[in-house]
Design an enzyme around this catalytic site. Structure first.
Site, PDB file in Angstrom:
ATOM      1  CB  SER A 408      -0.813  -0.085   1.091  1.00  0.00           C
ATOM      2  OG  SER A 408      -1.785   0.972   1.250  1.00  0.00           O
ATOM      3  CE  LYS A 433      -5.212  -2.225   0.699  1.00  0.00           C
ATOM      4  NZ  LYS A 433      -5.479  -0.891   0.316  1.00  0.00           N
TER       5      LYS A 433
END
Length: 519
Positions: A408, A433
């Site tokens: 992320s 992600k």
């Protein structure tokens, strides 16, 4: 961030609603004070009529009119507070005149107070998703009809837990594991984690989208989990005797947290563990105060190929909390004052966190008006997020360490530094992600996470379910040829100096410096 829509006026005949304002969404996108970016455009005007049927007479309606732009922002407290006929019909009628959309929703209202509270939460969640979810087809289903169906399913329930399960079930039909609702208790724990303080066992966990399993990303150094030998890649199977099938990472984290001094029992499946252990084992963990300081730093003494003694500044960033950028700046200022000549930024096993914190950290290393990340909205528009007159604290050579646990915001930061030519990436391919969520606190203290955008790196690399492949792998083989120059005297070194990835990073920094001198 600006509110997504103005306050909404409510008018009713006999339902007597009371206006309530929702909290502003906490967006993962940065405030334009620090970055130049495109704000979400107001797409349409939305008029919603929510009809409640009561007094046990089908067809006797009290109608509430909502008007506003972009999404439903206010719901009458009293609208959902009336007993209704169990036989009441739910219907959705849509009309779309020029510049406006009208939606009428009639639904049965539960007699159970705690259930009709969740019904109001359902309408809030439905409205936010209707206007912001990245997939405008809602996974190829009629989202308005989905509200109707879920309301009817919720009507005979008697508990809030059962009602929340219906909301979660509705969200699961979107096919996106990151769009979810968490309870008020879970949201408070989430906020505590973002603030950097919690009571628990010291585990970072994440839901693996491909398998649905809860996987350990890392253990906080010195924490109960780390002392018990729970490692990256281990899978959580049970917590206090309860299976975790279908449980998301926030719900599992809530079960692991608790008051310091209490204990929690977990079952962990290890593929490969210390001492060659593999299989399922049960571990009893004490809960303690866990200090989630996101930054640790030190100086690594280094001998360059030409025999010079130099200093490498090492900074490990373990999570993107609200204090990450400020703590990073303080650490670099201190290292600069001690005369370091190069840097290693360690993002290994950093599961992410606040994306804005990741973008703030990138500014510390970059100059000018560089693009930090590109977002793609639900309409397929690519919106770059750029720095504005950035000034790097240091321009010394930089290597960034990543691995499978870097996810992320870690991937956004690594991509920004790499694609802008600021850093070389060393390690292993990252988690992958590449979706961004907004977080909105709902009226009852629960929180809705909605995937609102996808992101690409500055060089337009798609990260989602792909990850970032580093420039250099840090394997034992990489150390074979330069082994003589990289090996340290273990009698007088710290663990950092014998970390193979750090040694490879130092070697790559030496190569960069040599190339710089030659040019």
């Amino acid at each position: 961030m600006e509110p997504l829509c103005p306050n909404i006026d409510l008018k009713a005949t006999s339902c007597s609603p009371i206006t309530t304002n929702f909290a502003k969404p906490t967006s993962v996108l940065p405030h334009p004070y620090r970055f130049s970016c495109f704000n979400s455009r107001i797409r349409k005007k939305l008029n919603v009529s929510v009809s409640c049927i009561w007094n046990h007479t089908v067809g006797t309606k009290s109608e509430v009119q909502f008007s506003g732009q972009d999404l439903i922002k206010s719901i009458g407290r009293g609208v959902l507070g009336f007993a209704v006929s169990a036989a009441a019909l739910a219907s959705v009628l849509c009309d779309s005149p020029a510049l406006a959309e009208s939606l009428t929703v009639a639904f049965p209202v539960s007699r159970a107070r705690e259930v009709n509270t969740v019904q109001r939460t359902l309408v809030e969640a439905w409205g936010l998703i209707r206007e912001t979810f990245i997939d405008p087809t809602f996974n190829h289903q009629d989202w308005d009809l989905k509200l109707q169906q879920t309301m009817v399913e919720m009507f005979p329930l008697n508990s809030a837990d059962a009602a929340y399960n219906k909301v979660s079930g509705m969200l699961s039909t979107l096919g996106d594991p990151f769009t979810r609702i968490i309870s008020p208790k879970e949201y408070q724990s989430f906020r505590i984690g973002s603030d950097g303080n919690l009571q628990g066992v010291g585990l970072f966990i994440n839901l693996e989208p491909r398998t649905g399993h809860l996987v350990v990303l890392s253990s906080v150094e010195g924490s109960p989990a780390a002392r018990a030998g729970i490692h990256e890649g281990d899978e959580l199977v049970e917590i206090n005797g309860e299976r975790l099938d279908g449980i998301d990472s926030e719900a599992a984290a809530q079960r692991l947290r608790g008051h310091a001094g209490t204990t929690v029992t977990v079952k962990v499946h290890s593929g490969k563990g210390s001492g060659g252990f593999s299989g399922i084992r049960e571990v009893k963990l004490p809960r303690e105060y866990i200090k989630l300081s996101p930054i640790s730093s030190s100086i690594i003494p280094h001998k360059s190929p030409d025999g010079r003694l130099t200093k490498t500044g090492y900074v490990k960033l373990s999570a993107f909390s609200q204090t990450a950028a400020a703590d990073m700046k303080n650490a670099i200022d201190e290292l600069e004052s001690q005369g370091v000549q190069s840097y290693i930024l360690d993002l290994r096993n950093n599961p992410g966190g606040l994306v804005k914190a990741g973008l703030d950290v990138a500014q510390i290393w970059l100059d000018g008006d560089e693009t930090l990340v590109n977002t793609i909205d639900r309409e397929g528009n690519m919106l770059p997020i750029n720095m504005v007159n950035g000034h790097a604290i240091t321009r010394d050579p930089l290597a960034v360490l990543v691995n499978e646990g870097s996810a992320s915001a870690s991937e956004i930061l690594a991509g920004a530094l790499h694609d802008n030519g600021r850093a070389i990436l060393v390690g292993h391919k990252t988690f992958g992600k590449g979706k961004i969520q907004s977080v909105t606190e709902l009226h009852d203290g629960s929180a809705l996470f909605v995937t609102v955008a996808k992101y690409l790196s500055p060089a337009l690399h798609d990260i989602d379910q792909v990850g970032i492949t580093p420039d250099v792998q840090c394997t034992t083989e990489m150390l074979n040829s330069p082994k003589e120059s990289l090996m340290k005297d273990t009698r007088s070194t710290s663990p950092l100096e014998t970390d193979s990835c750090i040694m490879v990073a130092e070697h790559e920094l030496d190569i960069q410096e040599t190339k710089g001198i030659a040019s």
